[in-house]
Scaffold this motif. Sequence first.
Motif, PDB file in Angstrom:
ATOM      1  N   ASN A 199     -11.691 -11.205   5.211  1.00  0.00           N
ATOM      2  CA  ASN A 199     -11.800  -9.805   4.381  1.00  0.00           C
ATOM      3  C   ASN A 199     -12.486  -9.465   3.025  1.00  0.00           C
ATOM      4  O   ASN A 199     -12.835  -8.379   2.222  1.00  0.00           O
ATOM      5  CB  ASN A 199     -10.521  -8.931   4.016  1.00  0.00           C
ATOM      6  CG  ASN A 199      -9.863  -8.279   4.499  1.00  0.00           C
ATOM      7  OD1 ASN A 199     -10.046  -7.333   4.989  1.00  0.00           O
ATOM      8  ND2 ASN A 199      -8.663  -8.290   3.462  1.00  0.00           N
ATOM      9  N   GLN A 234      -4.312  -7.792   7.169  1.00  0.00           N
ATOM     10  CA  GLN A 234      -5.864  -8.434   7.501  1.00  0.00           C
ATOM     11  C   GLN A 234      -4.657  -9.670   9.372  1.00  0.00           C
ATOM     12  O   GLN A 234      -3.947  -9.590   9.339  1.00  0.00           O
ATOM     13  CB  GLN A 234      -6.199  -8.933   7.432  1.00  0.00           C
ATOM     14  CG  GLN A 234      -7.627  -9.415   8.026  1.00  0.00           C
ATOM     15  CD  GLN A 234      -8.076 -11.091   7.829  1.00  0.00           C
ATOM     16  OE1 GLN A 234      -7.145 -11.844   6.612  1.00  0.00           O
ATOM     17  NE2 GLN A 234      -8.900 -12.311   8.627  1.00  0.00           N
ATOM     18  N   GLY A 278     -10.235   5.200  -3.782  1.00  0.00           N
ATOM     19  CA  GLY A 278     -10.907   4.131  -2.975  1.00  0.00           C
ATOM     20  C   GLY A 278      -9.506   3.283  -0.710  1.00  0.00           C
ATOM     21  O   GLY A 278      -8.242   3.270  -1.978  1.00  0.00           O
ATOM     22  N   PRO A 279     -10.250   2.549  -0.761  1.00  0.00           N
ATOM     23  CA  PRO A 279      -9.247   2.312   0.864  1.00  0.00           C
ATOM     24  C   PRO A 279      -8.384   1.403  -0.826  1.00  0.00           C
ATOM     25  O   PRO A 279      -9.315   0.730  -0.947  1.00  0.00           O
ATOM     26  CB  PRO A 279     -10.316   1.424   1.374  1.00  0.00           C
ATOM     27  CG  PRO A 279     -11.413   1.888   1.320  1.00  0.00           C
ATOM     28  CD  PRO A 279     -11.493   2.298   0.158  1.00  0.00           C
ATOM     29  N   GLN A 302      -6.560   5.191   2.695  1.00  0.00           N
ATOM     30  CA  GLN A 302      -7.301   5.807   1.932  1.00  0.00           C
ATOM     31  C   GLN A 302      -7.289   7.068   1.761  1.00  0.00           C
ATOM     32  O   GLN A 302      -6.756   8.121   2.747  1.00  0.00           O
ATOM     33  CB  GLN A 302      -8.828   6.092   2.632  1.00  0.00           C
ATOM     34  CG  GLN A 302      -9.605   6.595   1.555  1.00  0.00           C
ATOM     35  CD  GLN A 302     -11.423   6.454   1.492  1.00  0.00           C
ATOM     36  OE1 GLN A 302     -11.410   6.601   2.695  1.00  0.00           O
ATOM     37  NE2 GLN A 302     -12.017   6.502   0.699  1.00  0.00           N
ATOM     38  N   GLY A 338      -2.868 -11.671   5.533  1.00  0.00           N
ATOM     39  CA  GLY A 338      -2.542 -11.169   5.005  1.00  0.00           C
ATOM     40  C   GLY A 338      -1.840  -9.073   4.777  1.00  0.00           C
ATOM     41  O   GLY A 338      -1.871  -8.825   5.510  1.00  0.00           O
ATOM     42  N   ARG A 339      -0.842  -9.514   4.112  1.00  0.00           N
ATOM     43  CA  ARG A 339      -0.521  -8.275   4.029  1.00  0.00           C
ATOM     44  C   ARG A 339      -0.844  -7.259   2.477  1.00  0.00           C
ATOM     45  O   ARG A 339      -0.795  -8.135   1.455  1.00  0.00           O
ATOM     46  CB  ARG A 339       0.673  -8.372   4.292  1.00  0.00           C
ATOM     47  CG  ARG A 339       2.017  -6.903   4.153  1.00  0.00           C
ATOM     48  CD  ARG A 339       3.724  -7.793   4.179  1.00  0.00           C
ATOM     49  NE  ARG A 339       3.570  -8.171   5.942  1.00  0.00           N
ATOM     50  CZ  ARG A 339       4.232  -6.883   6.795  1.00  0.00           C
ATOM     51  NH1 ARG A 339       4.948  -5.537   6.044  1.00  0.00           N
ATOM     52  NH2 ARG A 339       4.782  -7.240   7.496  1.00  0.00           N
ATOM     53  N   GLY A 340      -0.838  -6.473   2.195  1.00  0.00           N
ATOM     54  CA  GLY A 340      -0.847  -5.256   1.305  1.00  0.00           C
ATOM     55  C   GLY A 340       0.627  -4.745   0.509  1.00  0.00           C
ATOM     56  O   GLY A 340       1.269  -5.577   1.173  1.00  0.00           O
ATOM     57  N   ASN A 341       0.642  -4.513  -0.505  1.00  0.00           N
ATOM     58  CA  ASN A 341       1.958  -3.815  -0.920  1.00  0.00           C
ATOM     59  C   ASN A 341       2.704  -2.523  -0.420  1.00  0.00           C
ATOM     60  O   ASN A 341       2.168  -1.315  -1.359  1.00  0.00           O
ATOM     61  CB  ASN A 341       2.033  -3.699  -2.964  1.00  0.00           C
ATOM     62  CG  ASN A 341       1.445  -4.471  -3.119  1.00  0.00           C
ATOM     63  OD1 ASN A 341       1.911  -6.285  -2.455  1.00  0.00           O
ATOM     64  ND2 ASN A 341       0.678  -5.053  -4.155  1.00  0.00           N
ATOM     65  N   PHE A 347      -5.572  -1.707   0.968  1.00  0.00           N
ATOM     66  CA  PHE A 347      -5.491  -3.451   2.100  1.00  0.00           C
ATOM     67  C   PHE A 347      -4.018  -2.975   2.465  1.00  0.00           C
ATOM     68  O   PHE A 347      -3.261  -2.251   1.659  1.00  0.00           O
ATOM     69  CB  PHE A 347      -6.321  -4.119   1.337  1.00  0.00           C
ATOM     70  CG  PHE A 347      -5.607  -5.542   2.368  1.00  0.00           C
ATOM     71  CD1 PHE A 347      -4.180  -5.943   1.689  1.00  0.00           C
ATOM     72  CD2 PHE A 347      -6.433  -5.921   3.106  1.00  0.00           C
ATOM     73  CE1 PHE A 347      -3.698  -7.436   2.969  1.00  0.00           C
ATOM     74  CE2 PHE A 347      -5.929  -6.621   4.369  1.00  0.00           C
ATOM     75  CZ  PHE A 347      -5.024  -7.711   4.082  1.00  0.00           C
ATOM     76  N   LEU A 393      -7.799   3.642   8.261  1.00  0.00           N
ATOM     77  CA  LEU A 393      -9.817   3.070   8.333  1.00  0.00           C
ATOM     78  C   LEU A 393      -9.450   1.374   8.750  1.00  0.00           C
ATOM     79  O   LEU A 393      -8.600   0.775   8.651  1.00  0.00           O
ATOM     80  CB  LEU A 393     -10.506   2.641   7.439  1.00  0.00           C
ATOM     81  CG  LEU A 393     -10.652   4.278   6.503  1.00  0.00           C
ATOM     82  CD1 LEU A 393     -11.494   4.130   4.885  1.00  0.00           C
ATOM     83  CD2 LEU A 393     -12.237   4.536   7.870  1.00  0.00           C
ATOM     84  N   TYR A 451      -6.870  -0.301   6.265  1.00  0.00           N
ATOM     85  CA  TYR A 451      -7.167   0.879   4.785  1.00  0.00           C
ATOM     86  C   TYR A 451      -6.144   1.720   4.926  1.00  0.00           C
ATOM     87  O   TYR A 451      -6.837   2.290   6.205  1.00  0.00           O
ATOM     88  CB  TYR A 451      -8.013   0.745   4.223  1.00  0.00           C
ATOM     89  CG  TYR A 451      -8.857  -1.101   3.828  1.00  0.00           C
ATOM     90  CD1 TYR A 451      -9.546  -1.842   4.987  1.00  0.00           C
ATOM     91  CD2 TYR A 451      -8.310  -1.644   2.397  1.00  0.00           C
ATOM     92  CE1 TYR A 451      -9.281  -3.497   4.813  1.00  0.00           C
ATOM     93  CE2 TYR A 451      -9.200  -2.840   2.538  1.00  0.00           C
ATOM     94  CZ  TYR A 451      -9.746  -3.243   3.099  1.00  0.00           C
ATOM     95  OH  TYR A 451      -9.955  -5.178   2.649  1.00  0.00           O
TER      96      TYR A 451
END
Lengths: 113, 117
Positions: B102, B48, B42-43, B37, B56-59, B45, B90, B35
Motif C-alpha cells: 500500500n 488492503q 483526500g482518499p 474519497q 490492513g483495515r482503516g477506521n 484508506f 477508489l 479508498y
Amino acid sequence: QQPVQSPQAVILREGEDAVINCSSSKALYSVHWYRQKHGEAPVFLMILLKGGEQKGHDKISASFNEKKQQSSLYLTASQLSYSGTYFCGTKALTQGGSEKLVFGKGTKLTVNP
Amino acid sequence: DAGVTQSPTHLIKTRGQHVTLRCSPISGHKSVSWYQQVLGQGPQFIFQYYEKEERGRGNFPDRFSARQFPNYSSELNVNALLLGDSALYLCASSSRTGGYANTGELFFGEGSRLTVL
C-alpha cells in the motif's frame, strides 16, 4: 495523523511557478505525491524515501526535509495540463501492522492560459 | 494493458440498502486497496487485500467489508447505507507485496461514485 497541505488552492497563468507544501506533526518516513484531475483517478507522481532526497518528473520536482517533517512539490513553468488537485500521502500503520497511506486534503491547482 | 477497472461507475441507493462495488486490478498485481474519497477531501484508506487475505483495515465501521478472489479481483460491500457513505470509492492495485503494497506506487481506478438518498 493526516498531513497538512498548503495552500488549499492556487491559480496560475501558464508559465508561472508554484510550490505546494506538505507537513506532518509526526515523523515522516516517506512522502508520496499524486495528482487527480477532475473526474479522473489519482495518478502517481513520485515517492521520496529519505531526507534530503529530491526528484523530478518533467518540470515537476519535489524535495523532502526529514528533520522539518515536510515535503514541497515544485511546478516550474506550469502548463495547462498541470491543472488538478495535488495530494501528498504519508505512511502510517494499520491496526494489523501493515502499511497504509494517509492523504492530505489536497491542493487545487488551476492553470489558466 | 488495461488499467484498474471498477464497476459500476455511478450508482444511487437509499438509506438502509446495501451496495457491492467491484474492482479488477492491473494484470499481475496481487494487491488491491480500497479508498473512500469524500468531495473536497483526500482518499481515505478502507482495506488492503493481498493474496486473498486482508492485510490492513482503516477506521471504518463493520458495515464495510471486502474480499479478494483467486483472480485478484476484489469487491467492497457496504451494508445499512447512511447518507454519509456518499462518496467516490477508489480501488488501487500495486505490484508490491504483502503489507507493504500500500505504500509503493498505487494505480487507481476511476472509481465508483455512490450517492445515498
